[in-house]
Design a protein around this motif. Structure first.
Motif, short mmCIF file in Angstrom:
data_model
loop_
_atom_site.label_atom_id
_atom_site.label_comp_id
_atom_site.label_asym_id
_atom_site.label_seq_id
_atom_site.Cartn_x
_atom_site.Cartn_y
_atom_site.Cartn_z
N GLY A 131 0.82 -1.20 0.00
CA GLY A 131 0.00 0.00 0.00
C GLY A 131 0.85 1.25 0.00
O GLY A 131 2.07 1.20 0.20
N PRO A 132 0.24 2.42 -0.20
CA PRO A 132 0.99 3.67 -0.22
C PRO A 132 1.47 4.08 1.16
O PRO A 132 0.80 3.81 2.16
N GLU A 133 2.61 4.72 1.21
CA GLU A 133 3.12 5.34 2.43
C GLU A 133 3.18 6.85 2.18
O GLU A 133 4.07 7.34 1.49
N TRP A 134 2.21 7.58 2.75
CA TRP A 134 2.07 9.00 2.45
C TRP A 134 3.06 9.82 3.27
O TRP A 134 3.27 9.55 4.46
N GLN B 213 5.65 7.76 -5.60
CA GLN B 213 5.51 6.34 -5.31
C GLN B 213 4.17 6.04 -4.62
O GLN B 213 3.48 5.08 -4.95
N ALA B 214 3.82 6.90 -3.65
CA ALA B 214 2.57 6.70 -2.92
C ALA B 214 1.36 6.86 -3.84
O ALA B 214 0.41 6.06 -3.78
N LEU B 215 1.37 7.87 -4.70
CA LEU B 215 0.26 8.05 -5.64
C LEU B 215 0.14 6.86 -6.58
O LEU B 215 -0.97 6.40 -6.89
N ARG C 159 1.10 3.70 -6.05
CA ARG C 159 0.61 2.53 -5.33
C ARG C 159 -0.88 2.69 -4.97
O ARG C 159 -1.64 1.71 -4.99
N HIS C 160 -1.28 3.90 -4.66
CA HIS C 160 -2.70 4.16 -4.40
C HIS C 160 -3.52 3.83 -5.65
O HIS C 160 -4.60 3.21 -5.55
N THR C 161 -3.02 4.22 -6.82
CA THR C 161 -3.73 3.97 -8.07
C THR C 161 -3.76 2.47 -8.38
O THR C 161 -4.80 1.95 -8.81
N ALA D 27 8.24 0.69 -7.90
CA ALA D 27 6.86 0.29 -7.60
C ALA D 27 6.51 -1.06 -8.23
O ALA D 27 5.39 -1.53 -8.04
#
Length: 298
Positions: free
Chosen positions: A145-148, A245-247, A249-251, A282
């Motif tokens: 998952g994303p790490e914001w 990277q977070a965006l 993984r969120h997508t 990613a």
């Protein structure tokens, strides 16, 4: 012997069939839908009876070419299932470009797998100036998952936020190769009037009141099961914090939740922000390479 003529609206389905046959020959997959191609044909800076050509032989379409204006360049899209049609088609679309924007440098692009076309560009006064990648990840197994970054949250687009995404898009890409600021109305045609427009796949990462980064994504209707990231951008003052990277993984997670099989995107191989490395970290890999050729008008 093929003949070259201007495309007509009634050619749409036959052109799509030819383009997808060409794509299947190279890559084993379709490339475009009628709705996608019609969006280009109806774009504000395209004249259907002038800017789009087809090659025809014995009543069947065997080639296609169009032009697109972007900044100081005119971009040429040339494809053919009959390679014998390519030289005449390239010359004809160059003449269209010259009439549309005299003295503009020409950019031709093609898949690295389309050897006849890349050879034709190389032998017609074009220099290979750039590569781009189509990258892909399969959505099988558990995805991280994303790490914001601290102070950053993400949400989907709200009604009426088109201008905010437009501004963030331009801010994120202003330092990239051949950047050109498009008018909002043109941008809106390409993104909001996209036949696959889905605001629930538009994401904004916010840091306080700032739009720190955005994603504009869609389902790829031409390839069932594929999610497509059209734009992923982080504005300069929020880079180097893991936000891209977070965006991404969120997508991935959202497409996986919807039951899609894979996600793809296109990227400049020499992107100055290090985007290729972000995508590789990613879990994405290069699926195809595209070549960009430039012809400088002297």
């Amino acid at each position: 012997m093929s003949t070259i003529r201007n495309a007509r609206i009634e050619d749409l389905d036959a052109v799509v069939a030819m383009l997808n046959e060409h794509s299947r020959q190279l890559h084993g997959a379709d490339d475009v839908t009628p709705a996608d191609l019609l969006q280009y044909w109806e774009s504000p800076d395209v004249e259907l009876g002038q800017d789009i050509l087809v090659a025809e032989e014995n009543g069947s379409l065997v080639g296609y070419a169009d032009i697109g204006q972007h900044g100081e360049h005119v971009w040429l899209d040339v494809r053919a299932t009959d390679t014998d049609a390519l030289p005449k088609l390239l010359l004809a679309i160059e003449n269209v470009a010259a009439a549309k924007k005299p003295d503009a440098n020409l950019m031709g692009y093609t898949s690295a797998d389309d050897t006849p076309l890349s050879d034709l560009f190389a032998n017609s006064g074009y220099d290979l100036v750039r590569h781009s990648y189509r990258m892909r990840i399969e959505l099988n197994g558990a995805l991280p998952g994303p790490e914001w970054p601290d102070g950053v949250s993400v949400r989907t687009m709200h009604e009426g936020e088109e201008r905010r995404f437009y501004d963030a898009h331009n801010a994120a890409f202003a330092d990239t190769w051949l950047f050109h600021l498009e008018a909002f109305e043109v941008w809106r045609h390409w993104f909001v009037e996209d036949p696959s427009f889905d605001p629930s796949l538009w994401f904004v990462a916010e840091a306080g009141d700032d739009a720190a980064g955005i994603v504009i994504a869609r389902k790829a209707e031409y390839e069932p099961g594929l999610g497509w990231v059209r734009i992923l951008g982080v504005v300069p003052e929020h880079r180097q914090r893991g936000l891209g990277q977070a965006l991404l993984r969120h997508t991935f997670g959202e497409f996986a939740r919807r039951g899609l099989d894979a996600v793809g995107l296109g990227v400049d191989a020499e992107n100055p922000t290090g985007a290729v490395r972000v995508y590789e970290r990613a879990g994405m890999h290069v699926e195809r390479t595209n070549l960009l050729f430039e012809k400088v008008q002297r």
